[in-house]
Write an enzyme that holds these catalytic residues in place. Structure first.
Site, mmCIF file in Angstrom:
data_model
loop_
_atom_site.group_PDB
_atom_site.id
_atom_site.type_symbol
_atom_site.label_atom_id
_atom_site.label_comp_id
_atom_site.label_asym_id
_atom_site.label_seq_id
_atom_site.Cartn_x
_atom_site.Cartn_y
_atom_site.Cartn_z
ATOM 1 N N ASP A 75 60.083 50.030 40.955
ATOM 2 C CA ASP A 75 61.156 48.409 40.788
ATOM 3 C C ASP A 75 61.134 48.211 39.667
ATOM 4 O O ASP A 75 61.975 47.020 38.984
ATOM 5 C CB ASP A 75 60.226 47.853 42.212
ATOM 6 C CG ASP A 75 58.701 47.822 41.732
ATOM 7 O OD1 ASP A 75 58.133 48.338 40.840
ATOM 8 O OD2 ASP A 75 58.115 47.333 42.827
ATOM 9 N N GLU A 111 40.335 40.649 28.582
ATOM 10 C CA GLU A 111 39.282 40.923 27.591
ATOM 11 C C GLU A 111 37.636 41.401 28.492
ATOM 12 O O GLU A 111 36.840 42.210 28.043
ATOM 13 C CB GLU A 111 38.558 39.890 26.594
ATOM 14 C CG GLU A 111 39.505 40.556 25.291
ATOM 15 C CD GLU A 111 39.942 38.486 24.517
ATOM 16 O OE1 GLU A 111 38.624 38.408 23.459
ATOM 17 O OE2 GLU A 111 40.654 38.688 24.734
ATOM 18 N N THR A 112 36.610 40.333 29.085
ATOM 19 C CA THR A 112 35.505 40.751 29.609
ATOM 20 C C THR A 112 36.081 41.584 30.907
ATOM 21 O O THR A 112 34.449 41.665 31.290
ATOM 22 C CB THR A 112 35.169 38.987 30.445
ATOM 23 O OG1 THR A 112 36.396 38.564 31.453
ATOM 24 C CG2 THR A 112 35.135 38.418 29.453
ATOM 25 N N GLU A 147 41.831 41.170 46.784
ATOM 26 C CA GLU A 147 40.624 41.658 46.985
ATOM 27 C C GLU A 147 39.264 40.262 47.216
ATOM 28 O O GLU A 147 38.484 40.371 48.017
ATOM 29 C CB GLU A 147 40.050 42.764 45.485
ATOM 30 C CG GLU A 147 40.945 43.708 45.923
ATOM 31 C CD GLU A 147 42.336 43.796 44.882
ATOM 32 O OE1 GLU A 147 42.410 42.473 44.945
ATOM 33 O OE2 GLU A 147 42.223 44.657 44.678
ATOM 34 N N SER A 174 34.856 37.880 35.837
ATOM 35 C CA SER A 174 35.386 36.570 36.910
ATOM 36 C C SER A 174 34.222 36.141 37.584
ATOM 37 O O SER A 174 33.512 37.273 37.917
ATOM 38 C CB SER A 174 36.426 37.123 37.509
ATOM 39 O OG SER A 174 36.457 37.497 38.463
ATOM 40 N N ASP A 208 53.519 56.251 44.958
ATOM 41 C CA ASP A 208 52.572 54.635 43.926
ATOM 42 C C ASP A 208 51.661 54.921 45.099
ATOM 43 O O ASP A 208 51.805 54.645 46.537
ATOM 44 C CB ASP A 208 53.321 53.908 43.817
ATOM 45 C CG ASP A 208 54.162 53.088 42.646
ATOM 46 O OD1 ASP A 208 53.666 53.913 41.527
ATOM 47 O OD2 ASP A 208 55.269 52.492 41.934
ATOM 48 N N LYS A 252 31.475 39.241 38.371
ATOM 49 C CA LYS A 252 31.757 40.236 39.302
ATOM 50 C C LYS A 252 32.858 40.823 38.535
ATOM 51 O O LYS A 252 33.686 40.533 37.807
ATOM 52 C CB LYS A 252 31.799 39.985 40.338
ATOM 53 C CG LYS A 252 33.746 39.262 40.596
ATOM 54 C CD LYS A 252 33.646 39.200 42.373
ATOM 55 C CE LYS A 252 34.934 39.476 42.758
ATOM 56 N NZ LYS A 252 35.371 38.047 42.783
#
Lengths: 566, 680
Positions: free
Chosen positions: B518, B380-381, B352, B384, B311, B395
């Site tokens: 995991d 959906e969008t 982030e 945020s 990963d 953004k």
């Protein structure tokens, strides 16, 4: 440079010069690629396929290959037993030689179908020409069988994941018609023009200079000798084999015969390289075989050319080297070269009496047969070597931190089991055979006195040599052994039988099983088998498995004899 | 655990236990599992018989003392071999026990159950009474009594008892981090935990059983090697047995002691005696690396791995992306842009989001916000942001913001498009910011590649292992990071089934694949992979599916596991080579000794110039015996693996263990002979 040594060099260089292109040609023959000879041989092959009712394009798995091989050999076994036991009334018997006893026929039949050609008889007095032609046929057939099996293993090594691995009859017929027959023909013609008889007439009578009348045996010798060398058979037409002046009359015929001994065993290595497209692997294998070969050859030549220690001690100089049992027309050097050639390749023809070799040379001759894969017999030499490769791959694969794999196939318990059985078969047969005869002799020396013309260390060597030669399917003998008695005929017969077919079945089974396994692509972590290091590993395995297990026996025979005359 | 582990190979209490076990392992039923040592066992019995025979007056077998010494040496050889196995077992057991001890007899707050319904009553019982399916409660300060899965709540847990890592971790119900381990301590909050394993059936218990030998099965490679060794043993049986009639022929009486000595020296007792110790030590080394293996085979397979699926997050890059740059759009004031960006990230709890505020480096306490409305990220969008003072700041991913702007009739500036592309192709993640549906700039997020990871991948490449990065990033970003980190391949925008498909594809081509995972959705891939390492923090399903569990939850652990596997195989290979190479010297010691009286000429073979036949034979068997304990440390620690390519590795090991194996016994036997000669 000494001319004798120069002669040896030339002979070896000629082998290489012929073997490399021949190997490529054989590769093309097995791969069914176009060759110059197709126009000639295609119709001939077709006749055989039609006669045998086989479809040469039907792919077989490893079990079918083995079944075909064994069935064919069984039929010939019965045929040969019949001929040898009924020679006296069958045609082509101008000298009225008798039929063979059952035990001798058993020994001889197995000897020839197993490519051993151990001869407990002398051809002049014990064989009709019909018998000779029959066993000559087997010299082709047994060589062809070995080559067909090697071809099978090559293709099994090449394929990724399949159980369809060519056709046995295709490999076999092509081996006989396109490889053995033309090469044998060339040699036979050369021999015939150089004084080797090729006739169906009976004994000739000549009057010697002293005025004595001498009966000289002859027969279809030239053809017989050609295939005897080519197919690493070694069965002689006459009792003394290629030491006989009519079987190997001159230094020139000797050169051709010596080249022919090594030719196909060396060529097949390059055939493998051609079929697998792995020339480097072929050279590594060749290098390992050559190293072993030279390690036996060089001391043998030195020993023979230096002469016999016991004679030196008497104050007699031996400028020609040890000449006891050797032919003056060949000399000690070329004879020593022949000794190592014939024993390393499971050929078994002789141009000098091995019984008379200096003790250590006798040991090197035995070692060549004990290893039995330094070039080895046609086809089967490579099969034996394949077993050592498998063992070496297993150990060295672990040493690089991976579960072992060879050419992309994992080697697991089942293959190891087969490989170990084959690896221990050879010591088992040789040592057990010698042990039984030693036991019998030691506990009743008078009853078995006729066996050994030289008791002591040398007698031991004679017995050890006989079983080594049988088990290696070599066929040469230490002459001092009185071997045409039921004990030796039957026990050597059994040894030859087991030592021929099991070491074919084993590698073929392993190769077949591996071919059917999942293919693992090579990575940087994979052990490379075409490197000098891996070659060294194989060599070490050969020395430790094949050679060292005979150390105690050799110590009691040739080594003891050597130190006791020094 | 790391702190508690002593690295001493031979701790005195372990040695004591192992010594005791060396004797109990003499039981023929146990010896029979090891064909090489079993033949030594038979040889020892025969020699005891011979000693009695001599004591009863037999003259032909040499003197009694000599025979007793040979018998004793053979017996000691057996004990040494058993000791090797026993000490390996003891070490593994000690390791596992110290893990287990932490969880023994802690009180458990069991939730009372009536039928299928759990009541709210709590009963305190000892942890050993917990059964599978029971539910218990843990509060701050409690030691978790058993392995289990959180079914309700969230807690911070101190797992240092297991992992040695002091930073607490968060475990919560429902997610991929729902699993708790017995012996760890709850630091805050309260959780309900369902017991997932029966007592005595936890992975640790299974591992202990594996180490103890009761359930230890020979691995396929071990079986193949045993066949090889058994084959060698048979060859030497033939060599020895046939020597009897040869001796008869040469009129050389050979004593039974000499026969058995020759045989025992020639058979590969060194590797035969150490073989099972090597296997156990492999599992033990894994355990020391905090990896519980469910079978010995898994460790062996790890050595063969061709492809590693890793990963990205946590393995190749440090945790999460960080904001590294702000690009205000043309005509937008930078200070204004930064302020907007900070506003939009105020409620963003993701790492982030936090890193954006960090990068902006403005004091957020100065902000006076009128009725701010925080807009959470939704699938959906895919953006945020915040609504404040009639300003709508958003953004999100470039195409999400593009859609948003274009829907409201505002063009998406070309210049922004270029910046977005530029960032992506540099391995960054662009976040486009809009104000009232107009683009005002771009934030660049970058992955931070772990220091030293390139070298590790370099090392893996030299081992011949292909590394594959698995990431949810878009292909452009993935490619950049893959190149920068030096992985060979990547799966971008990876869904769980992509991993599975990739594994299948590689396996179909014959490669062995390892992965770490995991989550529950990793379980099928873990099961499919040849080596599946589940994180201890992962779900029960993942742990069941994998064949190893990593207690540290460290994604780079796979690399260690591979090395442990390789070490295991190499140790077997090198010791086999060593053992067989030893035979050369032993032949030269014993064969002349056998015949020297009847064939004095063979004295020439006594190249070591050993004192007498008896001293030669004794020296050879003594050497053969003591080489076993001398090599135990090597067997336990394993041969060092160096990723220098297979051929170079073979050359190196062949030189050390092959050539060394030929030379060492010549020296060893000679030295022992000098000592033995003092007494004879």
């Amino acid at each position: 440079m000494n001319t004798e040594i120069a002669g040896i060099f030339i002979m070896f260089i000629l082998v290489m010069a012929f073997a490399i292109p021949l190997g490529k040609y054989i590769g093309k023959v097995y791969s069914n690629e176009k060759t110059w000879a197709d126009g000639l041989f295609n119709p001939i092959d077709k006749i055989f396929y039609k006669l045998g009712g086989v479809n040469p394009l039907k792919e077989m798995n490893w079990k079918q290959h083995l079944l075909a091989l064994l069935t064919m050999n069984l039929v010939w076994f019965l045929f040969s037993m019949f001929v040898l036991m009924n020679m006296s009334w069958l045609p082509l018997n101008p000298d009225n030689n008798p039929s063979m006893s059952a035990d001798l026929a058993f020994n001889t039949t197995i000897s020839f179908i197993s490519n051993t050609n151990l001869q407990h008889y002398s051809g002049e007095t014990a064989m009709s020409y019909f018998g000779q032609l029959t066993v000559m046929l087997f010299q082709f057939i047994s060589a062809g069988c070995g080559m067909a099996m090697a071809a099978f293993v090559f293709f099994a090594m090449k394929e990724k994941t399949t159980d369809k691995l060519g056709n046995y009859y295709f490999f076999f017929i092509r081996s006989c018609t396109r490889i053995l027959l033309p090469l044998a023909l060339i040699a036979a013609i050369l021999f015939a023009f150089n004084g080797v008889p090729m006739t169906f007439k009976g004994k000739d009578t000549i009057t010697s200079l002293q005025g004595d009348t001498v009966q000289v045996s002859r027969g279809p010798v030239a053809g017989f000798v050609a295939i005897k060398q080519l197919g690493t058979n070694g069965g002689g037409f006459f009792g003394p084999n290629s030491a006989h002046p009519l079987e190997n009359p001159s230094y020139f015929t000797n050169i051709i015969q010596t080249i022919y001994i090594l030719l196909i065993p060396v060529a097949l290595i390059f055939t493998m390289g051609y079929i697998l497209k792995r020339r480097k692997l072929a050279w590594v294998i060749f290098g390992v075989m050559l190293t072993g070969f030279l390690l036996l050859l060089i001391p043998t030549i030195i020993n023979e050319m230096n002469g016999n220690m016991a004679i030196t001690k008497m104050g007699i100089t031996q400028p020609m080297g040890s000449m006891e049992g050797k032919e003056v027309r060949f000399g000690s050097g070329a004879s020593a070269y022949w000794v190592v050639n014939t024993t390393c390749t499971s050929n078994g023809s002789v141009n000098a009496m091995h019984d008379s070799l200096t003790p250590l040379s006798g040991m090197f001759a035995m070692l060549g047969m004990m290893v039995n894969s330094l070039f080895g017999g046609v086809g089967v030499g490579f099969l034996n070597f394949y077993i050592f490769i498998i063992l070496a791959v297993f150990i060295s694969g672990l040493m690089v931190g991976r579960t072992p794999e060879f050419l992309g196939k994992k080697i697991e318990a089942r293959e190891m089991k087969i490989a170990m059985i084959i690896a221990l078969l050879h010591p088992l047969l040789i040592l057990t055979g010698t042990a039984i005869s030693s036991y019998l002799y030691a506990h009743n020396p008078t009853a078995y006195a006729s066996w050994l013309s030289n008791p002591g260390y040398h007698g031991f060597s004679e017995m050890l040599y006989e079983y080594t030669s049988s088990s290696a399917n070599n066929g040469s003998g230490f002459g001092g052994l009185g071997n045409n008695v039921p004990f030796w005929n039957i026990s050597c017969g059994i040894v030859m039988l087991l030592a021929r077919y099991l070491p074919i079945i084993g590698p073929v089974a392993i190769a077949g099983i591996l071919a059917n396994k999942k293919y693992i692509p090579e990575s940087a972590g994979t052990l490379k088998t075409d490197t000098g290091t891996f070659g060294l590993m194989v060599f070490a395995v050969i020395v430790i498995v094949a050679a060292l297990s005979f150390f105690p026996a050799l110590a009691l025979g040739p080594i003891a004899e050597h130190f006791s005359i020094h | 655990m790391k702190q508690r582990t002593s690295n001493k190979l031979f701790q005195s209490e372990l040695v004591k236990e192992a010594l005791k076990d060396s004797f109990t392992k003499l039981n023929p039923a146990k010896m029979f599992r090891n064909p090489v040592m079993f033949t030594v066992w038979i040889g020892t019995l025969v020699m005891i018989g011979v000693c009695i025979w001599i004591a009863a007056g037999e003259q032909s077998q040499g003197n009694l003392t000599y025979n007793i010494i040979v018998t004793a040496v053979l017996f000691v050889t057996l004990l040494f071999a058993n000791f090797a196995e026993a000490i390996a077992e003891a070490r593994g057991k000690a390791q596992a026990n110290s893990l287990r001890k932490t969880r023994e007899e802690t009180p458990a707050k069991l939730l009372q159950q009536v039928g299928e319904v759990f009541m709210n009553e709590i009963k305190i019982i000892p942890s050993s009474y917990l059964k599978k399916g029971d539910v218990f409660i843990c509060e701050a300060g409690d030691i978790i009594p058993s392995d289990g899965e959180i079914i309700e709540g969230l807690a911070t847990i101190d797992e240092s008892a297991i992992t040695g890592e002091s930073a607490p971790v968060i475990r919560e119900a429902g997610g991929d981090k729902s699993s708790v381990t017995g012996g760890t301590k709850v630091l805050s909050d309260k959780i309900k935990v369902k017991v997932t394993t029966e007592q005595g059936e936890s992975f640790l218990d299974k591992m202990i059983a594996l180490v103890e030998g009761a359930s230890r099965q020979k691995t396929p490679n071990e079986i193949a090697l045993t066949i090889l060794l058994a084959g060698f043993t048979l060859v030497f049986i033939i060599v020895t047995v046939t020597l009897k009639p040869f001796g008869d022929y040469a009129q050389t009486p050979i004593t039974i002691a000499a026969f058995i000595s020759l045989f025992v020296c020639l058979i590969p007792t060194t590797i035969g005696g150490l073989l099972s110790a090597i296997g156990i030590a492999g599992m033990d080394r894994a355990l020391r690396a905090n990896v519980i293996t469910k079978s010995g085979k898994a460790v062996e397979t790890a050595g063969d791995i061709d492809v590693l699926l890793l990963d990205k997050t946590g393995t190749i890059t440090i945790g999460n992306r960080k904001a590294t740059n702000f690009y205000p759009a043309h005509g937008v004031n930078e200070a204004h842009f930064i302020k907007s960006v900070v506003l939009s990230s105020l409620a963003d709890e993701t790492p982030e989001g936090k890193s954006i505020i960090e990068l902006a480096a403005i004091d957020i306490n100065n902000f006076k916000l009128n009725r701010p409305k925080f807009i959470k990220f939704t699938a959906e969008t895919r953006s945020s942001g915040i609504d404040v003072d009639n300003t709508r700041i958003r953004k999100g991913a470039a195409d999400a913001i593009r859609q948003l702007c274009e829907k409201n009739g505002n063009a998406f500036p070309d210049e922004t498009g270029k910046i977005v592309k530029g960032i992506s192709s540099n391995g960054g993640t662009p976040l486009v910011v809009s104000e009232n549906e107009k683009v005002i700039g771009v934030i660049e997020l970058q992955d931070i590649i772990k220091p030293g990871i390139q070298e590790r991948f370099q090392r893996l490449r030299k081992m011949g292992i292909k590394t594959v990065m698995v990431t949810g990033d878009n292909p452009l970003t993935a490619k950049y990071i893959a190149e920068k980190a030096g992985v060979d391949d990547f799966i971008a925008e990876a869904k769980p089934e992509d991993k599975m498909n990739y594994i299948r594809k590689e396996q179909k081509e014959g490669r062995l694949v390892a992965m770490m995972g995991d989550g529950t959705n990793d379980a099928p891939a873990l099961a499919q992979a040849d080596v599946g390492v589940a994180m201890n923090s992962g779900t029960q399903a993942a742990k069941e599916a994998g064949n190893m569990v990593d207690l540290d939850n460290d994604p780079t652990k796979l690399i260690e596991v591979v090395e442990i596997g390789k070490q295991l195989l190499m140790t077997r290979g090198t010791l086999t080579t060593f053992s067989i190479a030893n035979d050369v010297a032993k032949y030269f010691a014993i064969v002349p000794a056998l015949f020297i009286t009847s064939i004095p000429a063979l004295q020439a073979l006594n190249i070591m110039k050993l004192h007498s036949p008896q001293s030669a034979i004794l020296s050879a068997v003594i050497f053969n015996a003591i080489i076993i304990p001398l090599l135990i440390p090597l067997a336990l620690k394993g041969v060092a693996y160096k990723p220098i390519g297979a051929s170079a590795l073979l050359r190196r090991n062949l030189f050390i263990y092959g050539v060394g194996g030929v030379i060492v016994p010549f020296i060893g036997i000679k030295l022992i002979d000098v000592l033995v000669a003092l007494f004879i």
